[in-house]
Design a protein around this motif. Structure first.
Motif, PDB file in Angstrom:
ATOM      1  N   ASP A   1       0.830  -1.208   0.000  1.00 25.48           N
ATOM      2  CA  ASP A   1       0.000   0.000   0.000  1.00 25.48           C
ATOM      3  C   ASP A   1       0.861   1.252   0.000  1.00 25.48           C
ATOM      4  O   ASP A   1       0.575   2.222  -0.714  1.00 25.48           O
ATOM      5  CB  ASP A   1      -0.918   0.010   1.220  1.00 25.48           C
ATOM      6  CG  ASP A   1      -2.121  -0.910   1.052  1.00 25.48           C
ATOM      7  OD1 ASP A   1      -2.385  -1.341  -0.088  1.00 25.48           O
ATOM      8  OD2 ASP A   1      -2.786  -1.196   2.058  1.00 25.48           O
ATOM      9  N   GLU A   2       1.914   1.245   0.809  1.00 26.75           N
ATOM     10  CA  GLU A   2       2.816   2.412   0.854  1.00 26.75           C
ATOM     11  C   GLU A   2       3.398   2.690  -0.518  1.00 26.75           C
ATOM     12  O   GLU A   2       3.399   3.835  -0.996  1.00 26.75           O
ATOM     13  CB  GLU A   2       3.939   2.167   1.852  1.00 26.75           C
ATOM     14  CG  GLU A   2       5.012   3.243   1.849  1.00 26.75           C
ATOM     15  CD  GLU A   2       6.403   2.705   2.116  1.00 26.75           C
ATOM     16  OE1 GLU A   2       7.336   3.089   1.380  1.00 26.75           O
ATOM     17  OE2 GLU A   2       6.567   1.908   3.055  1.00 26.75           O
ATOM     18  N   ILE A   3       3.912   1.654  -1.155  1.00 27.01           N
ATOM     19  CA  ILE A   3       4.558   1.822  -2.458  1.00 27.01           C
ATOM     20  C   ILE A   3       3.564   2.306  -3.510  1.00 27.01           C
ATOM     21  O   ILE A   3       3.826   3.257  -4.253  1.00 27.01           O
ATOM     22  CB  ILE A   3       5.203   0.498  -2.901  1.00 27.01           C
ATOM     23  CG1 ILE A   3       6.393   0.174  -2.004  1.00 27.01           C
ATOM     24  CG2 ILE A   3       5.644   0.558  -4.363  1.00 27.01           C
ATOM     25  CD1 ILE A   3       6.931  -1.227  -2.177  1.00 27.01           C
ATOM     26  N   ASN A   4       2.402   1.659  -3.569  1.00 27.18           N
ATOM     27  CA  ASN A   4       1.439   1.988  -4.617  1.00 27.18           C
ATOM     28  C   ASN A   4       0.834   3.372  -4.439  1.00 27.18           C
ATOM     29  O   ASN A   4       0.675   4.122  -5.413  1.00 27.18           O
ATOM     30  CB  ASN A   4       0.338   0.921  -4.648  1.00 27.18           C
ATOM     31  CG  ASN A   4       0.851  -0.406  -5.170  1.00 27.18           C
ATOM     32  OD1 ASN A   4       1.864  -0.467  -5.849  1.00 27.18           O
ATOM     33  ND2 ASN A   4       0.150  -1.481  -4.848  1.00 27.18           N
ATOM     34  N   VAL A   5       0.491   3.743  -3.215  1.00 26.72           N
ATOM     35  CA  VAL A   5      -0.071   5.072  -2.975  1.00 26.72           C
ATOM     36  C   VAL A   5       0.979   6.150  -3.267  1.00 26.72           C
ATOM     37  O   VAL A   5       0.684   7.189  -3.862  1.00 26.72           O
ATOM     38  CB  VAL A   5      -0.597   5.199  -1.533  1.00 26.72           C
ATOM     39  CG1 VAL A   5      -0.967   6.649  -1.216  1.00 26.72           C
ATOM     40  CG2 VAL A   5      -1.810   4.299  -1.330  1.00 26.72           C
ATOM     41  N   SER A   6       2.221   5.879  -2.869  1.00 26.27           N
ATOM     42  CA  SER A   6       3.304   6.823  -3.132  1.00 26.27           C
ATOM     43  C   SER A   6       3.500   7.030  -4.636  1.00 26.27           C
ATOM     44  O   SER A   6       3.649   8.158  -5.112  1.00 26.27           O
ATOM     45  CB  SER A   6       4.603   6.318  -2.494  1.00 26.27           C
ATOM     46  OG  SER A   6       5.668   7.202  -2.754  1.00 26.27           O
ATOM     47  N   LEU A   7       3.479   5.934  -5.394  1.00 31.79           N
ATOM     48  CA  LEU A   7       3.611   6.022  -6.846  1.00 31.79           C
ATOM     49  C   LEU A   7       2.452   6.798  -7.458  1.00 31.79           C
ATOM     50  O   LEU A   7       2.642   7.642  -8.337  1.00 31.79           O
ATOM     51  CB  LEU A   7       3.672   4.620  -7.455  1.00 31.79           C
ATOM     52  CG  LEU A   7       4.989   3.854  -7.309  1.00 31.79           C
ATOM     53  CD1 LEU A   7       4.790   2.382  -7.678  1.00 31.79           C
ATOM     54  CD2 LEU A   7       6.070   4.474  -8.194  1.00 31.79           C
ATOM     55  N   ALA A   8       1.244   6.516  -6.981  1.00 34.11           N
ATOM     56  CA  ALA A   8       0.056   7.182  -7.519  1.00 34.11           C
ATOM     57  C   ALA A   8       0.089   8.686  -7.260  1.00 34.11           C
ATOM     58  O   ALA A   8      -0.407   9.475  -8.075  1.00 34.11           O
ATOM     59  CB  ALA A   8      -1.207   6.579  -6.916  1.00 34.11           C
ATOM     60  N   LEU A   9       0.675   9.091  -6.156  1.00 32.61           N
ATOM     61  CA  LEU A   9       0.753  10.513  -5.829  1.00 32.61           C
ATOM     62  C   LEU A   9       1.855  11.228  -6.604  1.00 32.61           C
ATOM     63  O   LEU A   9       1.750  12.428  -6.877  1.00 32.61           O
ATOM     64  CB  LEU A   9       0.993  10.692  -4.323  1.00 32.61           C
ATOM     65  CG  LEU A   9      -0.206  10.495  -3.410  1.00 32.61           C
ATOM     66  CD1 LEU A   9       0.227  10.570  -1.950  1.00 32.61           C
ATOM     67  CD2 LEU A   9      -1.274  11.550  -3.682  1.00 32.61           C
ATOM     68  N   ARG A  10       2.906  10.504  -6.946  1.00 37.04           N
ATOM     69  CA  ARG A  10       4.080  11.140  -7.553  1.00 37.04           C
ATOM     70  C   ARG A  10       4.061  11.128  -9.079  1.00 37.04           C
ATOM     71  O   ARG A  10       4.785  11.897  -9.707  1.00 37.04           O
ATOM     72  CB  ARG A  10       5.362  10.469  -7.056  1.00 37.04           C
ATOM     73  CG  ARG A  10       5.698  10.745  -5.598  1.00 37.04           C
ATOM     74  CD  ARG A  10       7.067  10.220  -5.194  1.00 37.04           C
ATOM     75  NE  ARG A  10       7.119   8.770  -5.159  1.00 37.04           N
ATOM     76  CZ  ARG A  10       7.729   7.999  -6.035  1.00 37.04           C
ATOM     77  NH1 ARG A  10       8.340   8.555  -7.074  1.00 37.04           N
ATOM     78  NH2 ARG A  10       7.753   6.693  -5.906  1.00 37.04           N
ATOM     79  N   LYS A  11       3.261  10.240  -9.688  1.00 37.05           N
ATOM     80  CA  LYS A  11       3.334  10.076 -11.140  1.00 37.05           C
ATOM     81  C   LYS A  11       1.941  10.095 -11.769  1.00 37.05           C
ATOM     82  O   LYS A  11       0.937   9.892 -11.091  1.00 37.05           O
ATOM     83  CB  LYS A  11       4.017   8.750 -11.485  1.00 37.05           C
ATOM     84  CG  LYS A  11       5.449   8.623 -10.974  1.00 37.05           C
ATOM     85  CD  LYS A  11       6.074   7.329 -11.448  1.00 37.05           C
ATOM     86  CE  LYS A  11       7.532   7.222 -11.014  1.00 37.05           C
ATOM     87  NZ  LYS A  11       8.186   6.009 -11.550  1.00 37.05           N
ATOM     88  N   HIS A  12       1.913  10.333 -13.090  1.00 39.71           N
ATOM     89  CA  HIS A  12       0.678  10.151 -13.829  1.00 39.71           C
ATOM     90  C   HIS A  12       0.300   8.672 -13.759  1.00 39.71           C
ATOM     91  O   HIS A  12       1.168   7.797 -13.720  1.00 39.71           O
ATOM     92  CB  HIS A  12       0.849  10.584 -15.280  1.00 39.71           C
ATOM     93  CG  HIS A  12       1.065  12.055 -15.443  1.00 39.71           C
ATOM     94  ND1 HIS A  12       0.118  12.982 -15.083  1.00 39.71           N
ATOM     95  CD2 HIS A  12       2.133  12.754 -15.911  1.00 39.71           C
ATOM     96  CE1 HIS A  12       0.574  14.204 -15.338  1.00 39.71           C
ATOM     97  NE2 HIS A  12       1.808  14.087 -15.823  1.00 39.71           N
ATOM     98  N   TYR A  13      -0.987   8.411 -13.771  1.00 42.51           N
ATOM     99  CA  TYR A  13      -1.443   7.044 -13.535  1.00 42.51           C
ATOM    100  C   TYR A  13      -0.834   6.056 -14.531  1.00 42.51           C
ATOM    101  O   TYR A  13      -0.395   4.968 -14.152  1.00 42.51           O
ATOM    102  CB  TYR A  13      -2.970   6.953 -13.605  1.00 42.51           C
ATOM    103  CG  TYR A  13      -3.449   5.538 -13.389  1.00 42.51           C
ATOM    104  CD1 TYR A  13      -3.427   4.971 -12.113  1.00 42.51           C
ATOM    105  CD2 TYR A  13      -3.886   4.757 -14.456  1.00 42.51           C
ATOM    106  CE1 TYR A  13      -3.826   3.657 -11.909  1.00 42.51           C
ATOM    107  CE2 TYR A  13      -4.291   3.458 -14.255  1.00 42.51           C
ATOM    108  CZ  TYR A  13      -4.268   2.914 -12.989  1.00 42.51           C
ATOM    109  OH  TYR A  13      -4.654   1.610 -12.792  1.00 42.51           O
TER     110      TYR A  13
END
Length: 323
Positions: free
Chosen positions: A189-201
């Motif tokens: 969850d940490e990794i995926n939410v962090s990625l979703a916040l930092r990059k275009h989907y």
């Protein structure tokens, strides 16, 4: 034959050798030299000699090596052993791969030896022989080879490739045990939410790891900024994860506080089972206690060497024993 009752008892007995809350607190307000002296009070590093505070990583490496040896010798769960240690195999494999193409010394890039001997990693990676490394690691090495040959490799691309491969492996291992599955899910969850916040989907989706509690529709909504936190309020951990992540982004801060939160959730999960003698809970808790201790020593030493305030250092510490 390994015995879980004995291993649990040995782990609990070993807790008396931790630095302890009082020493960690003293370190945060000390000079780097004084902090080394505090570590010496409990023979942190097992007699490894360092000439200056700048060499503190040698002490951490020695302690981590002792921890890994302890796990390999006494852990009764092969799944937990791999789950806890194999990240170092992926990191070291990446170091040898970089060294192969960039013609540099891999030694400064290496972490503590994991389940695969460094000598074996070095020998096989240098001649492109990846059989025996496991499906996920082998695929990461082959994909990296292609990127270097095609001149498309960058540091961030290689990092993400190996990180994704590691979590694919951890996902497989976590399926063997319900507790590992829960611990893995917190990090996913940490990794995926962090990625979703930092990059275009579309870009983030390529690096999502499997097994988390957020589905792809939720992650897409997070990436687009359209998710309603109340939609996940029935899951307290998901709601708290989102709140912390969005707060960090809104305040233009790094996501380090959010990442710290997921580490703390792991400790909270295990602390709920602190007095359970079932399975290998005492053994697992000891290992995570020690892991957090090593992380906290690194946080303190880096903070002191960079002139951070005592309050700022304490704010970065990971949840561990007595915290």
């Amino acid at each position: 034959m390994k015995n879980s009752t004995y291993s649990n008892a040995l782990a609990v007995a070993s807790e008396k050798y931790f630095l302890g809350n009082e020493r960690i607190n003293r370190m945060t307000g000390a000079t780097p030299e004084e902090a080394l002296g505090i570590l010496a009070e409990v023979d942190f590093g097992g007699g490894v000699s360092v000439k200056s505070p700048l060499e503190f990583e040698l002490l951490i490496r020695a302690e981590e090596n002792k921890l890994f040896d302890f796990i390999k010798e006494y852990c009764t769960s092969e799944a937990f052993t791999e789950f806890f240690i194999t990240g170092n195999d992926f990191y070291n494999a990446q170091a040898y791969l970089r060294a192969k193409y960039l013609k540099v010394d891999p030694e400064p890039m290496l972490m503590t030896e994991g389940l695969i001997k460094c000598a074996e990693l070095k020998e096989k990676i240098l001649v492109d022989e990846y059989d025996g490394f496991g499906k996920e690691l082998k695929e990461a090495l082959l994909a990296s080879d292609r990127m270097f040959v095609e001149h498309t490799a960058t540091g961030s691309k290689i990092d993400e490739l190996f990180k994704s491969a590691l979590y694919k492996r951890l996902y497989v291992v976590s399926k063997k045990d319900s507790d590992l599955k829960n611990l893995y899910g917190l990090k996913a969850d940490e990794i995926n939410v962090s990625l979703a916040l930092r990059k275009h989907y579309e870009e983030a989706e390529k690096s999502f790891v499997p097994g988390g509690s957020f589905d792809k529709n939720e992650l897409k909504a997070i990436s687009m900024g359209t998710i309603d936190i109340s939609s996940v309020k029935k899951n307290k951990e998901k709601a708290e994860t989102l709140s912390l992540a969005f707060r960090a982004k809104e305040e233009n801060r790094a996501l380090s506080e959010f990442e710290k939160h997921s580490d703390d959730l792991i400790m909270e999960y295990l602390l709920k089972k602190k007095y359970s003698s079932e399975k290998i809970y005492p053994f697992m808790l000891y290992c995570y206690y020690k892991k957090r201790e090593l992380e906290n020593v690194r946080i303190v030493m880096v903070g002191l060497l960079n002139g951070m305030s005592e309050a700022d250092i304490k704010g970065r510490l990971r949840k561990s024993y007595e915290w």
